[in-house]
Design an enzyme around this catalytic site. Structure first.
Site, PDB file in Angstrom:
ATOM      1  N   GLU A  54       0.816  -1.214   0.000  1.00  0.00           N
ATOM      2  CA  GLU A  54       0.000   0.000   0.000  1.00  0.00           C
ATOM      3  C   GLU A  54       0.850   1.266   0.000  1.00  0.00           C
ATOM      4  OE1 GLU A  54      -0.600  -2.613   1.894  1.00  0.00           O
ATOM      5  OE2 GLU A  54      -2.648  -3.258   1.452  1.00  0.00           O
ATOM      6  N   HIS A  92     -11.835  -4.704   8.758  1.00  0.00           N
ATOM      7  CA  HIS A  92     -12.332  -4.346   7.420  1.00  0.00           C
ATOM      8  C   HIS A  92     -13.593  -3.495   7.484  1.00  0.00           C
ATOM      9  CE1 HIS A  92      -9.756  -7.684   6.188  1.00  0.00           C
ATOM     10  NE2 HIS A  92      -9.941  -7.367   4.924  1.00  0.00           N
TER      11      HIS A  92
END
Lengths: 330, 335
Positions: free
Chosen positions: B69, B138
């Site tokens: 990321e 999440h």
């Protein structure tokens, strides 16, 4: 281009130029340290003393169109890349006339005119930026090289490994230059890395990779010529580990409790300036008056830079938030 | 209602398809645009947003990345500085924390720190929010954190029109723009003008006009809030619903215009209450419209807990329509 052209041509003029650039960085930083004690320069000040051969060996090999990403010990890189001493010093004073308008200081020298993208004070933070610059060039088919400088401490960061992988995976024209000065602030390489051979880490990601004596400006330049040529011709990344040493403290706040004075003194004897100058003198390639002339030229440039920084102006406080965003929204 | 002069053709589509159309449109309009992120190509996007785009635009412009990321977000920053117009997709807001260094320390700082020599015209899209029982890694709503950062802009499209229209405007912006897409909106289906195009990104929208109370919200909570407004209407309470659309900068003018009219406000924010965007909006109302208020400002936020897995606990942790109704009635003294 013939392979033999990768070798430096150690003409007298070129040798003098290499020596001058190293002396230029060194004298500039001596002055910075002095100005720091006078509180003209504040914040963090990281000096490049001992590592001059890396910037001087690599950066002049680049072309104008190429790009440079540096870290926070980047005064030398900026000067060799073509930033004026005046703009660099005024920046360190925090003056509006500085290369970044005074907003960045020592750790954040930027210069659009020379494609100099900072000045990044997050260890490893500049590597993904270099990946992106090179990605843009690759996607547009522009044959530029992005040279990205960082210390060996960055090899412990995830961003280092992510960037090595992306560079090789996407075949990006990046020259990674690791300035291995053996200490990440006060933490020695040997107590922070299981594998201390940094260039081997890059090789794991299938980068062309080599280590070079970073105290020898001629060796660094020779390696840089090979590397830049390879990056430009193959459009693939290249990793150059320059083994060097920092003579001074990490920053002006560092008492250097982590290393012996004897170790520093031993390295100083192999310093890049003393070594190259001595070699040139032995080989009768320069004369004492050459060095005197270089010193005088650098002193004049420095005096002019100090006067410029002193005469610089402060950004009005009313402009504090200016350029947080672009002023002309589309 | 009077007949429209020229009813434009509409198409039925989902929020997911609206985002996809926005990306496709941008890729067609501007050769500098490319999409980069985890599983955006061959997989078709974690939430299937980019499905089909690889076949249409090829792997250079629909670029699958490794699970790096920080690396690919930083690559987006570098490419943007070098003149491209990248769209970086981060799979979920929780993963964006791995790229936070690049977003905060580089994207948000470069223009100011370089004295305006370099800007970062980058768009970062990511999924946010809870509701699919994806548990505590999440499901969070961290857009309020990003809205804390000067140097970036933060958008939360809640409607099909905004899902379709915000991206292009964001790509034209000279500074980094983060777009938060709530996971519960992707399947939302509705009608959109066939010729829908770019929309402004600097103003909040009044989604339902009302006189009695201002319900201020954004993103996935918009539809719960509109449902709450309908429930309140059945009890003769006329709620105004403000969709912030932009979380940074906040459109204070629209918020204050509403609050000074209704004299009461409840803020609905899926972020945690402490140090939240809701807290910021509340403070601004107090600073700017204190003497126009007739009641304390209410807040409906997520409970201060990592979002749990079981449905009943997840639902209990999030702002829900009954909680919004109750908060509005409390502000009106009708609890």
């Amino acid at each position: 281009m013939n392979r033999t052209d990768d070798r430096p041509h150690l003409t007298r003029a070129h040798s003098l130029e290499l020596l001058k650039q190293m002396i230029r960085i060194s004298r500039f930083e001596d002055k910075c340290a002095e100005l720091y004690t006078q509180e003209k320069i504040r914040g963090f000040l990281h000096l490049y003393d001992g590592e001059e051969a890396v910037a001087v060996g690599v950066i002049p090999v680049l072309e104008q169109r190429d790009r440079v990403v540096a870290a926070y010990r980047e005064h030398g890189h900026a000067l060799v890349r073509g930033m004026s001493m005046k703009a660099a010093l005024a920046e360190m004073y925090g003056k509006r006339e500085g290369c970044s308008g005074g907003r960045g200081g020592s750790m954040h020298l930027f210069d659009r005119a020379t494609n100099f993208y900072g000045g990044n004070a997050i260890v490893g933070g500049g590597l993904p930026l270099a990946i992106g610059l090179a990605l843009a060039d690759r996607m547009r088919g522009e044959k530029r090289v992005t040279a990205c400088f960082f210390g060996e401490g960055a090899a412990a960061e995830g961003e280092f490994h992510e960037s090595m992988n992306l560079a090789a995976l996407w075949s990006l024209p990046v020259l990674f230059v690791c300035e291995n000065n053996l200490y990440a602030m006060g933490t020695a390489l040997a107590i922070s890395e299981s594998e201390t051979d940094i260039h081997a880490k890059a090789a794991c990601y299938r980068l062309a990779s080599e280590a070079v004596d970073g105290m020898d400006v001629v060796a660094v330049e020779a390696a840089a010529r090979r590397a830049v040529h390879a990056v430009r011709e193959t459009v693939k990344p290249y990793f150059l580990e320059c083994r060097t040493y920092r003579f001074r403290a990490h920053s002006m706040f560092d008492a250097q409790l982590y290393r012996d004075k004897a170790e520093v003194e031993a390295w100083r004897k192999k310093g890049p300036i003393v070594r190259f100058q001595g070699w040139l003198e032995q080989n009768k390639m320069i004369h004492p008056e050459d060095v005197a002339r270089i010193e005088a030229e650098v002193a004049a440039e420095l005096a002019e830079a100090v006067a410029f920084a002193e005469a610089g102006t402060w950004e009005p406080v009313e402009q504090l938030t200016r350029y947080t965003y672009a002023e002309t929204a589309n | 209602m009077p007949a429209a002069t020229a009813p434009s053709a509409t198409i039925e589509l989902t929020y997911r398809e609206a985002v996809r159309e926005a990306i496709r449109d941008a890729l067609k309009r501007d050769p500098r645009v490319f999409l980069m992120g985890e599983d955006v190509g061959r997989y078709g996007g974690c939430y299937a947003v980019s499905k089909g785009l690889l076949a249409e635009f090829g792997p250079e412009r629909i670029r699958d990345t490794p699970l790096s990321e920080s690396g690919f977000t930083g690559a987006g920053i570098g490419a943007a500085i070098a003149g491209m117009r990248p769209i970086v997709e981060v799979m979920t807001v929780n993963f964006s924390l791995l790229a936070l260094d690049q977003i905060l320390n580089t994207a948000a700082t470069v223009r100011h720190m370089s004295g305006n020599q370099f800007g970062v015209p980058l768009v970062i899209r990511m999924a946010t929010g809870a509701g699919r029982q994806l548990a505590a890694q999440h499901s969070h709503s961290l857009e309020g954190w990003y809205a804390h950062i000067p140097g970036i802009k933060v958008l939360a499209p809640a409607t099909l029109e905004d899902a379709r229209g915000m991206l292009w405007t964001a790509l034209e912006d000279p500074d980094p723009v983060l777009i938060f897409e709530h996971i519960m909106l992707y399947n939302m289906s509705g009608k959109l003008a066939a010729d829908a195009g770019p929309v402004g990104i600097d103003k909040a929208a009044v989604r339902r006009a009302g006189r009695d109370i201002s319900l201020i919200t954004y993103g996935g909570s918009l539809w719960k809030t509109i449902e709450a407004a309908s429930a309140l209407a059945a009890e003769n309470i006329d709620a105004e619903v403000i969709d912030l659309r932009s979380l940074r900068p906040l459109d204070d003018a629209t918020i204050m215009a509403s609050v000074t009219k209704t004299r009461r406000a409840v803020i609905v924010d899926e972020g945690w209450r402490s140090g939240s965007l809701a807290a910021e909006i509340c403070t601004r109302i107090v600073e700017q419209a204190f003497f126009d208020l007739d009641a304390p400002i209410g807040r409906v936020c997520s409970e201060e807990v990592p979002i749990p897995y079981p449905r009943h606990l997840e639902e209990a942790a999030l702002p829900q329509t009954p909680k919004i109704v109750a908060a509005a009635k409390a502000a009106l003294g009708r609890a």
